[in-house]
Design a protein around this motif. Structure first.
Motif, mmCIF file in Angstrom:
data_model
loop_
_atom_site.group_PDB
_atom_site.id
_atom_site.type_symbol
_atom_site.label_atom_id
_atom_site.label_comp_id
_atom_site.label_asym_id
_atom_site.label_seq_id
_atom_site.Cartn_x
_atom_site.Cartn_y
_atom_site.Cartn_z
ATOM 1 N N VAL A 301 14.042 -27.929 -41.151
ATOM 2 C CA VAL A 301 15.423 -27.951 -41.620
ATOM 3 C C VAL A 301 16.330 -27.214 -40.645
ATOM 4 N N GLY A 302 15.860 -26.060 -40.152
ATOM 5 C CA GLY A 302 16.659 -25.289 -39.207
ATOM 6 C C GLY A 302 16.947 -26.062 -37.930
ATOM 7 N N ILE A 303 15.932 -26.745 -37.400
ATOM 8 C CA ILE A 303 16.118 -27.514 -36.165
ATOM 9 C C ILE A 303 17.028 -28.716 -36.402
ATOM 10 N N ILE A 304 16.826 -29.418 -37.525
ATOM 11 C CA ILE A 304 17.669 -30.580 -37.831
ATOM 12 C C ILE A 304 19.123 -30.153 -37.995
ATOM 13 N N ALA A 305 19.342 -29.058 -38.710
ATOM 14 C CA ALA A 305 20.709 -28.583 -38.919
ATOM 15 C C ALA A 305 21.354 -28.184 -37.595
ATOM 16 N N SER A 306 20.601 -27.521 -36.731
ATOM 17 C CA SER A 306 21.170 -27.113 -35.441
ATOM 18 C C SER A 306 21.463 -28.329 -34.558
ATOM 19 N N ALA A 307 20.620 -29.360 -34.659
ATOM 20 C CA ALA A 307 20.853 -30.570 -33.874
ATOM 21 C C ALA A 307 22.152 -31.250 -34.284
#
Length: 378
Positions: A301-307
């Motif tokens: 979730v953290g990586i998707i949100a940052s992307a």
């Protein structure tokens, strides 16, 4: 971003890894039968004086008490013994325990009920149905959470492939994640669960929640301290480590430097995931499985949100877009800790810094943990 800024960022992430506690807490068994003692325990300030008031279902005060917390802020006190039957002063129903100290006030509701209702008190902890039914239900819960994490992982990989392809940025990111992931295998997840859960469960069943929480606090403190040292050392010596793992990157202008920067950003992930593994073990011991099983999904979730949110704006700040992904991964580690805290807080857990190397439970966890990683990694 220089070394100093990376150290500051890492320090902030380490602070975020520590679950801060409410100052005054009070816990007890939810239900009490005729003849049972009402014993409460919890946490307050070190050596704090705590007063208690017990009110019956009609609001009348039926008991008072006082005790002092120990040097670690823990306390336990018996306030009354319920009569052998319902009376006008002690009718069956809900009783309110109010604890007061300099840190504030905390309330607890317990139930005085007939003996026949006692088996229901165990239901929240042990579940309903036969052991095979409970096992099937738990397996389904864990499977659902794991499937969710895997699907989010697929979305993550697709987004990274779309944004960065197989270029220098992804090469640097993959190497940067290698060191934290290796240390994660040693400090967290399978090895941690195998070492900690049996010891914590034994404390919980034999000595009660207060003693189990004390062991959990000591383990968290030990993990934060040990991994914190590794993180700081890793930040200082990141460049030699990066050259050891990917020396050929120096032949491409800026690639090794980017790898070093990403590694420094990601190293605190080790502390976060170690703390998350300890929280996961405590929740599993309390027969709560969905939230711990869902916790690893927060990384995705953290990586998707940052992307979605950070990558587009990174050039405005003069940074490489892949740096946003590293920050997102780190925030995913924060999420792994944060998603488990509410369930533990509801169960009565409050984090307090404390470490007793002579504690038999902590020593058992440490010994078992140190003997497991080698076989797990082969």
């Amino acid at each position: 971003m220089n070394v100093g800024l990376a150290v500051v960022l890492s320090a902030l992430m380490l602070v975020a890894a520590i679950p801060f506690a409410l100052a005054l807490t009070v816990t007890s068994d939810e239900e009490h039968n005729p003849g049972d003692q009402l014993t409460v325990s919890g946490t307050a300030g070190p050596n704090a004086d705590i007063t208690f008031k017990v009110s019956n279902p009609n609001g009348a005060q039926v008991a008072v008490g006082q005790t002092a917390a120990d040097a670690n802020g823990d306390y336990s006190v018996t306030l009354l013994r319920f009569p052998s039957r319902s009376t006008s002063t002690f009718p069956f129903g809900s009783y309110t325990v109010t604890a007061t100290a300099d840190e504030g006030t905390a309330d607890l509701t317990v139930t005085f009920t007939e003996e026949s209702a006692a088996p229901a008190a165990a239901a929240p902890d042990k579940g309903t149905g036969s052991p095979s039914t409970r096992l099937f239900k738990s397996s389904g819960i864990i499977g659902t959470a794991t499937l969710t994490s895997r699907l989010l992982g697929l979305v993550r990989d697709q987004m990274l492939a779309y944004l960065f392809g197989a270029g220098n940025a992804m090469d640097a990111f993959n190497v940067a994640t290698r060191i934290p992931n290796l240390m994660r295998d040693l400090f967290a997840e399978g090895a941690m669960s195998s070492a900690f859960v049996p010891t914590f469960t034994r404390r919980l069943t034999q000595w009660g929640k207060a003693d189990a929480w004390r062991l959990g606090n000591q383990l968290l403190t030990a993990l934060i301290a040990a991994t914190g040292v590794i993180v700081v050392a890793g930040i200082i010596w990141t460049e030699p480590l990066a050259r050891l793992l990917a020396g050929a990157y120096a032949d491409v202008p800026g690639k090794l430097e980017l790898t070093v920067l990403l590694t420094r950003i990601l190293l605190p992930f080790l502390t976060l995931v170690a703390a998350a593994a300890a929280l996961m073990g405590m929740l599993n011991s309390l027969n709560q499985f969905f939230t711990p099983a869902l916790s690893p999904a927060m990384y995705n979730v953290g990586i998707i949100a940052s992307a979605v949110l950070l990558v587009p704006i990174m050039p405005w700040f003069g940074g490489d877009p892949i740096v946003a992904i590293a920050i997102g991964a780190l925030m995913g580690g924060v999420g792994q800790v944060a998603i488990q805290l509410p369930a533990l807080y509801r169960a009565g857990f409050r984090y307090r810094i404390g470490l007793d190397p002579t504690d038999s439970g902590l020593r058992a966890v440490s010994y078992t943990h140190l003997t497991l990683p080698t076989s797990d990694l082969v």
